[in-house]
Design a protein around this motif. Structure first.
Motif, mmCIF file in Angstrom:
data_model
loop_
_atom_site.group_PDB
_atom_site.id
_atom_site.type_symbol
_atom_site.label_atom_id
_atom_site.label_comp_id
_atom_site.label_asym_id
_atom_site.label_seq_id
_atom_site.Cartn_x
_atom_site.Cartn_y
_atom_site.Cartn_z
ATOM 1 N N SER A 62 1.208 -1.570 0.632
ATOM 2 C CA SER A 62 0.110 0.112 -0.124
ATOM 3 C C SER A 62 0.667 0.890 -0.154
ATOM 4 C CB SER A 62 -1.133 -0.422 1.288
ATOM 5 O OG SER A 62 -1.654 -1.314 1.255
ATOM 6 N N VAL B 109 1.859 1.633 -3.340
ATOM 7 C CA VAL B 109 1.167 1.486 -4.673
ATOM 8 C C VAL B 109 0.819 3.274 -4.621
ATOM 9 C CG1 VAL B 109 -1.700 1.797 -5.226
ATOM 10 C CG2 VAL B 109 -0.056 -0.315 -5.064
ATOM 11 N N ASP B 110 0.516 4.246 -2.629
ATOM 12 C CA ASP B 110 0.762 5.354 -2.238
ATOM 13 C C ASP B 110 1.836 5.935 -2.898
ATOM 14 O OD1 ASP B 110 -1.186 6.663 -1.163
ATOM 15 O OD2 ASP B 110 -0.343 7.250 0.242
ATOM 16 N N THR C 195 1.256 6.606 -6.962
ATOM 17 C CA THR C 195 0.318 7.256 -7.956
ATOM 18 C C THR C 195 -0.194 8.707 -6.439
ATOM 19 O OG1 THR C 195 -1.056 5.268 -6.113
ATOM 20 C CG2 THR C 195 -0.275 5.640 -8.547
ATOM 21 N N LYS D 70 -5.441 10.849 -7.685
ATOM 22 C CA LYS D 70 -6.309 9.987 -7.830
ATOM 23 C C LYS D 70 -6.753 9.601 -8.777
ATOM 24 C CE LYS D 70 -6.850 9.073 -3.442
ATOM 25 N NZ LYS D 70 -7.468 9.805 -2.274
ATOM 26 N N GLN E 258 -3.888 1.869 -8.869
ATOM 27 C CA GLN E 258 -5.312 2.816 -7.586
ATOM 28 C C GLN E 258 -6.371 1.540 -7.570
ATOM 29 O OE1 GLN E 258 -6.002 6.035 -8.247
ATOM 30 N NE2 GLN E 258 -3.526 6.709 -7.013
ATOM 31 N N HIS F 149 -5.704 -1.654 -5.841
ATOM 32 C CA HIS F 149 -5.223 -1.852 -4.708
ATOM 33 C C HIS F 149 -6.859 -1.241 -3.173
ATOM 34 C CE1 HIS F 149 -4.191 0.631 -0.893
ATOM 35 N NE2 HIS F 149 -2.873 -0.599 -0.968
ATOM 36 N N ARG F 150 -7.484 -0.325 -4.508
ATOM 37 C CA ARG F 150 -8.869 -0.384 -3.558
ATOM 38 C C ARG F 150 -9.563 -1.223 -3.321
ATOM 39 N NH1 ARG F 150 -10.810 5.399 -4.251
ATOM 40 N NH2 ARG F 150 -12.877 4.513 -3.591
ATOM 41 N N TYR G 288 -7.980 6.839 1.110
ATOM 42 C CA TYR G 288 -9.425 7.637 0.115
ATOM 43 C C TYR G 288 -10.287 7.998 1.274
ATOM 44 C CZ TYR G 288 -6.971 3.850 -2.707
ATOM 45 O OH TYR G 288 -5.830 2.955 -3.609
#
Ligand SMILES: [Zn+2]
Ligand SMILES: [Zn+2]
Length: 870
Positions: A599, A602-603, A606, A609, A683, A686-687, A709
Motif C-alpha cells: 500500500s 502504491v501510495d 500514484t 487520484k 489504484q 489496491h482499492r 481514500y
C-alpha cells in the motif's frame, strides 16, 4: 498516508474504540425491508469474565459473514445477548457475594444476579470489542432481565393454550446429584467400569417340571427391592415354562409375576430379565404396558427408601455393595464379573441418572418429529453435513421435553393450582412477568370448583426454554393487549437470516429454538445455520485443564495482532475443528505487513487520484480482468461460508500475481514517467484488495482505507463487483511467466535486474505484452512466435515404483538399478527392457528433459519456451 512500519497495537485499539463511538455497526431505526436485512441470531454466552477460544473462533466467523453482508449493501442486524439466568451465573453471584440463593426470595436473588452479572458483562463486552467483532452494541439483551422473563412466560402461556404443554405425574429423567428433573438432551453416554452379577431367583410354584431357580444378570443389584416383575421373550423355548408363574426376590422376598414380552433381549445373560421401577426406559414401558406395581426404592437424592428394608438410608452405591455381600452370604450370588458398559449420565455433573415418578411440565415433541425434521430440511446448512446431527437427534428422541426444574432460582412458571381440584390457573398475559411465589394469581377463586386456596407452582423453567427464544427476543415478539394477539415488533428481522453456533449444542439450542419458534409463529426461524467446530491444541487434541494444554486467548492477543488471529480463524472449512497454531498467526502477520508495504508503494507511485479510466494497456487490462475473475471466485466463497478458500485464494492472488508480478512492472513504468494506465490500474486494484480483505483483516484495511481514500470506513463501502474488463487471460499469464523466467535468468547469471538482454524469442503468443516485457526486463527485442519450439525431449532417467518392482523382482532389483544407472535399457511398446527383465508400464516412469541445441540459451517459463540471446 501509510508510512513506516505497521503498528497494530496502536492502530487496532484506535479503530476498535472509534467503531463503537461512531456506532458504525448500528442496525438503524427505520429499517423495514426484509429483503435488505441480514439478521444474525448470535449465541448469548454464559456470563463470566474470561474469554475462551470458542468465543474468539465462533464470533470471528460470524463477523466475517456480518462484514461481508454489510458491504453487500445489507442492513446487518448483529446483536449480542448474555445468557445469565442459568446455574453458571447463579454460582457466580453466590461466590462473588458470599451468599446462598436459598436465603433470598427469587426476585431478590435475581436482582443480585443482575448486579453481579452486569459487572462481568461490562468486562466481557470490552473483550468482544477488542476482538473487533462488528456487533451493534445498542442491541443487547440479558436472559435474566424482566423483559426476557416476560417473553419466556408468554411462550409458556402460548404453548399451553395451543395444547402443546401438559403436566404429568410419570417417570421422569432425574439427576440425584443435582436433585432435579432433566431432559433427554441433558443426558449423555459414559463408558464406566462396573460388574455383571448373576443372581439366583427362586420360582415360587413347585410344579413338576419347573426349575427351582433361574438366573438374572444385572449391573444394578441395588434395584432388587424395586423389582416388580420378570420377563421372558415369547420365542425363548428354554424359559417358556416359567411364564405365568412367580418369582421370589432374594433378600427382599417380594413375589413377582413372570410375564412374556417381545422387548426382552434374548442375547443378554440367561434371557430372563427383571423389571424394576425404574432401571431404564424399557422398565418404564413395561410398567405402563403391563400395569405393574410401583416400588420406589431410590429417592430424589439417590438414597434407598423404606421399600429397601434394612438398606434404607444407604446411598445407592453403598447399597449396591452391601446387597452384593449379603447375596453372596445367602448363596444367591452365582457369579460377579467386571465389565465396562455405557451408562446414561447427567452431562453437567456426570452422575448417573435415575427415573423417578414425579410431576413435571412437558412440551410435546414426539407427535411432531417429522415436522421438526422437515423444518430442519428447510434451512440452508453450512456445512451441509451438520444436518445429519440434527436428524439423528430427532430420530433418537424418546421423550417429550421436560421443562420443569426443581431449582430455587430461574424463570418461574406463571402458574397456580387449585388446592381442592388441582385446576391449573395460568397468569394473564398482561400480568407477565410474574413470580407466583410473590405475586397474586389472576383470579381469587378456582374457576372450576370455587375453592379459594390457590397454590403457586414453585418450579422454574429449564434454561433452554428461554434461550430457545432468542430469535423472538431479538425481533420483539410480544403480546399486544389492544389487538389481543402476539405481535412481532420488528417483523423484518424474523425469520432470521443466520443462526451461527457450535456443533455441540445442535440438540440443545438449535433444535429447541426450531421447535419453539415454529410453534409460536408457524415459520421456520432461520434461513440458514452456520455451525462452527472447536479450537483444538497444536496436536489436534481438545484443550482441557487436566491435560494442561490450554492456551489462553487473552495471552495470545497480547502477543499477536487481532487481525492475525482473525486470519488464523479463517483457516478451516466451516464446521471443522481448528487447531491453534502460532504458525497460522504469524502467516497472518506477514500478510498484514505485505499489504501495508504494498500500500505504501502504491501510495508513493500514484500520488494523484485516478478515478476515471484512461485507455488501458494490455497488461493493465489483463490484471483487472484477472482480478474480476478472482472477485467472482472469492464472492462465491464468502456466500458459501468457505472462509479458508476465500482467504487463500485472495492471499495468493494478492501476493503472487499482484505484488510479485504486476506491481514490479507497474513500478518501473511509473518510475520511468507518467503512465495513467498503470496508475489507474494500481489504484483500482489496491482499492479492491482493501475491500476484499476487509471482512478478515478488519483493522489494517480500515487504517489503509481511511488514510488513502475517501475518509469513510471500508466496512461500509460497497463490495466490489467485476469491472467487466476484457483481456486474453492466458496470454497475460504467459507474459507473467516470461517475466518470471527472465528474472530467474538474470539471477542465475548474476546480472542486475536492470541489465540489458539483447534478444528474446517466446514460443507462444505474448504479442500484446511485448512492449511491457521489453521495458520491464530491459530486452532489446522481443519476438513472439506462435509455433512449436525447436526442442527435443531426451530421456534422462527411469523412476521405479518400488512397491511393485520390489515384490516382483526381489534381489534382482539391484541389477536393474545398476543397468539403469549405466543407461543400459530400452523402452519398447511401453515396457522397460533392462538387465534381462521386462517391466510393465505401471512399474516405472520415464524422466524426460527438454533440450535445445540452437543459438542462445533456453529458459522455461511454465509451459512456454523462451530463448534468450545475450
Ligand atoms: Zn446432575
Ligand atoms: Zn378447584
Amino acid at each position: 498516508m501509510p508510512s513506516g512500519e505497521y503498528d497494530p497495537e496502536t492502530v487496532e485499539r484506535q479503530w476498535q474504540e472509534r467503531w463503537v463511538e461512531e456506532d458504525l455497526y448500528a442496525y438503524g431505526d427505520g429499517v423495514v425491508d426484509p429483503d435488505t436485512v441480514f439478521s444474525i441470531d448470535s449465541p448469548p454466552p454464559t456470563v463470566s469474565g474470561s474469554l475462551h477460544w470458542g468465543h474468539v473462533y465462533g464470533f470471528t466467523l460470524q463477523d466475517f459473514v456480518a462484514r461481508y453482508n454489510r458491504m453487500q449493501g445489507k442492513d446487518v442486524f448483529f446483536p449480542f445477548g448474555y445468557d445469565d439466568n442459568g446455574i453458571a451465573s447463579e454460582r457466580l453471584t453466590e461466590d462473588e457475594l458470599g451468599v446462598r440463593h436459598q436465603d433470598f426470595g427469587r426476585r431478590e436473588f435475581q436482582e443480585k444476579c443482575r448486579e453481579v452479572c452486569a459487572r462481568y458483562e461490562e468486562e466481557f463486552t470490552e473483550k468482544m470489542q477488542n476482538l473487533g467483532i462488528s456487533i451493534d452494541w445498542s442491541e443487547t439483551y440479558q436472559t435474566i432481565s424482566p423483559e426476557v422473563q416476560r417473553t419466556s412466560q408468554l411462550s409458556f402461556v402460548d404453548l399451553y393454550e395451543q395444547g402443546r404443554e401438559y403436566r404429568q405425574r410419570a417417570p421422569a429423567i432425574w439427576c440425584p446429584e443435582c436433585e432435579t428433573a432433566i431432559s433427554q438432551v441433558e443426558t449423555e453416554d459414559d463408558e464406566q467400569d462396573s460388574h455383571f452379577h448373576d443372581i439366583a431367583f427362586e420360582v415360587v410354584e413347585d410344579d413338576v417340571g419347573l426349575p427351582e431357580t433361574f438366573t438374572i444378570s444385572t449391573t444394578r443389584p441395588e434395584l432388587l427391592p424395586a423389582c416388580v416383575s420378570v420377563f421372558v421373550h415369547p420365542d425363548d423355548d428354554a424359559n417358556e415354562d416359567l411364564v405365568g408363574n412367580h418369582a421370589r426376590i432374594p433378600l427382599f422376598g417380594q413375589e413377582v409375576p413372570i410375564i412374556e414380552d417381545e422387548r426382552v433381549d434374548m442375547e443378554t445373560g440367561s434371557g430372563v430379565v427383571m423389571c424394576c421401577t425404574f432401571g431404564d426406559q424399557t422398565d418404564i414401558e413395561w410398567y405402563q404396558a403391563h400395569d405393574l406395581d410401583l416400588r420406589i426404592a431410590i429417592d430424589e437424592s439417590g438414597t434407598l427408601t423404606d421399600v429397601a428394608g434394612e438398606y434404607a438410608g444407604l446411598d445407592r452405591d453403598e447399597a449396591r455393595e452391601a446387597i452384593v455381600d449379603d447375596l453372596d452370604d445367602a448363596g444367591a450370588l452365582l457369579d460377579r464379573r467386571a465389565i465396562t458398559h455405557t451408562v446414561n449420565v447427567h452431562e453437567r455433573c456426570g452422575s448417573s441418572i435415575e427415573f423417578l415418578v414425579t410431576e413435571q411440565w412437558y412440551i410435546e415433541l414426539l407427535d411432531k418429529k417429522e415436522e421438526y425434521l422437515e423444518a430442519g430440511r428447510q434451512m440452508d446448512w453450512y456445512p451441509e453435513k451438520m444436518f445429519t446431527r440434527y436428524r439423528n437427534w430427532i430420530e433418537g428422541l424418546q421423550w417429550d421435553w421436560s421443562i420443569s426444574r426443581q431449582r430455587s432460582s430461574g424463570i418461574p412458571f406463571p402458574v397456580w393450582y387449585c388446592a381442592e381440584c388441582d385446576e391449573e390457573i395460568v397468569a394473564d398475559r398482561e400480568q407477565l412477568p410474574v413470580d407466583p411465589l410473590s405475586d397474586d394469581p389472576p383470579v381469587d377463586h378456582c374457576p372450576e370448583c370455587g375453592h379459594d386456596d390457590l397454590v403457586p407452582e414453585d418450579d422454574v423453567f429449564d434454561t433452554w426454554a428461554t434461550s430457545s427464544l432468542t430469535p423472538l427476543i431479538n425481533a420483539g415478539w410480544d403480546w399486544d393487549s389492544e389487538r389481543e394477539e402476539m405481535v412481532i415488533e420488528r417483523p423484518e428481522l424474523y425469520p432470521m437470516d443466520m443462526r451461527p453456533q457450535g456443533h455441540d449444542i445442535i440438540s440443545f439450542w438449535l433444535f429447541h429454538t426450531v421447535v419453539k419458534c415454529y410453534e409460536h409463529t408457524g415459520e421456520v426461524p432461520f434461513e440458514s445455520v452456520m455451525i462452527n467446530g472447536m479450537v483444538l491444541d497444536e496436536n489436534r487434541v481438545k484443550m482441557s485443564k487436566s491435560l494442561g494444554n490450554i492456551v489462553s486467548p487473552d495471552e495470545v492477543l497480547e502477543q499477536y495482532p487481532v487481525d492475525a488471529a482473525r486470519y488464523w480463524a479463517a483457516g478451516s472449512a466451516v464446521g471443522d475443528d481448528l487447531p491453534y497454531k502460532e504458525k497460522g498467526l504469524r502467516a497472518g502477520e506477514r500478510l498484514m505487513r505485505k499489504l501495508w508495504n504494498a500500500s505504501k508503494l502504491v501510495d508513493d507511485l500514484t500520488p494523484e487520484k485516478r478515478l476515471s479510466r484512461p485507455d488501458l494497456r494490455a497488461i493493465d487490462r489483463w490484471l483487472l480482468a484477472e482480478l474480476d475473475d478472482r472477485i467472482e471466485t472469492v464472492t462465491g466463497y464468502f456466500e458459501r461460508r468457505e472462509f479458508s478458500k476465500a482467504r487463500d485464494s485472495l492471499r495468493s492472488f494478492f501476493w503472487h500475481t499482484f505484488c510479485d508480478d504486476y506491481l514490479e512492472i507497474a513500478k518501473q513504468r511509473l518510475r520511468d514517467g507518467d503512465d495513467p494506465s498503470a496508475a489507474y490500474t494500481l489504484q483500482t486494484a489496491h482499492r479492491r484488495f482493501c475491500k476484499l480483505f476487509a471482512p478478515i483483516l478488519a483493522h489494517v484495511t480500515e487504517e489503509l482505507w481511511r488514510d488513502m481514500y475517501d475518509g469513510g470506513s471500508v466496512h461500509t463501502a460497497d463490495w466490489p463487483d467485476p469491472l467487466g474488463v476484457e483481456a486474453d487471460l492466458a496470454a497475460g499469464e504467459r507474459a507473467m511467466d516470461v517475466v518470471g523466467a527472465l528474472r530467474k535468468y538474470k539471477t542465475d547469471h548474476q546480472l542486475s535486474m536492470n541489465a540489458g538482454v539483447d534478444a528474446v524469442r517466446v514460443y507462444g503468443d505474448v504479442e500484446a505484452f511485448a512492449d511491457d516485457i521489453e521495458r520491464v526486463m530491459h530486452v532489446g527485442e522481443l519476438e513472439s512466435v506462435d509455433e512449436e519450439p525447436p526442442v527435443e525431449s531426451v530421456v534422462t532417467g527411469i523412476d521405479l515404483d518400488y512397491s511393485l518392482v520390489g515384490p516382483e523382482f526381489g534381489n534382482r532389483v539391484s541389477d536393474i538399478e545398476a543397468a539403469i544407472a549405466e543407461g543400459d535399457y530400452e523402452v519398447v511398446d511401453g515396457r522397460l527392457h533392462v538387465a534381462d527383465a521386462e517391466l510393465d508400464a505401471a512399474m516405472f516412469e520415464v524422466e524426460e528433459e527438454r533440450q535445445y541445441a540452437g543459438d542462445g540459451e533456453m529458459v522455461e517459463a511454465g509451459e512456454t519456451v523462451v530463448i534468450v540471446r545475450n
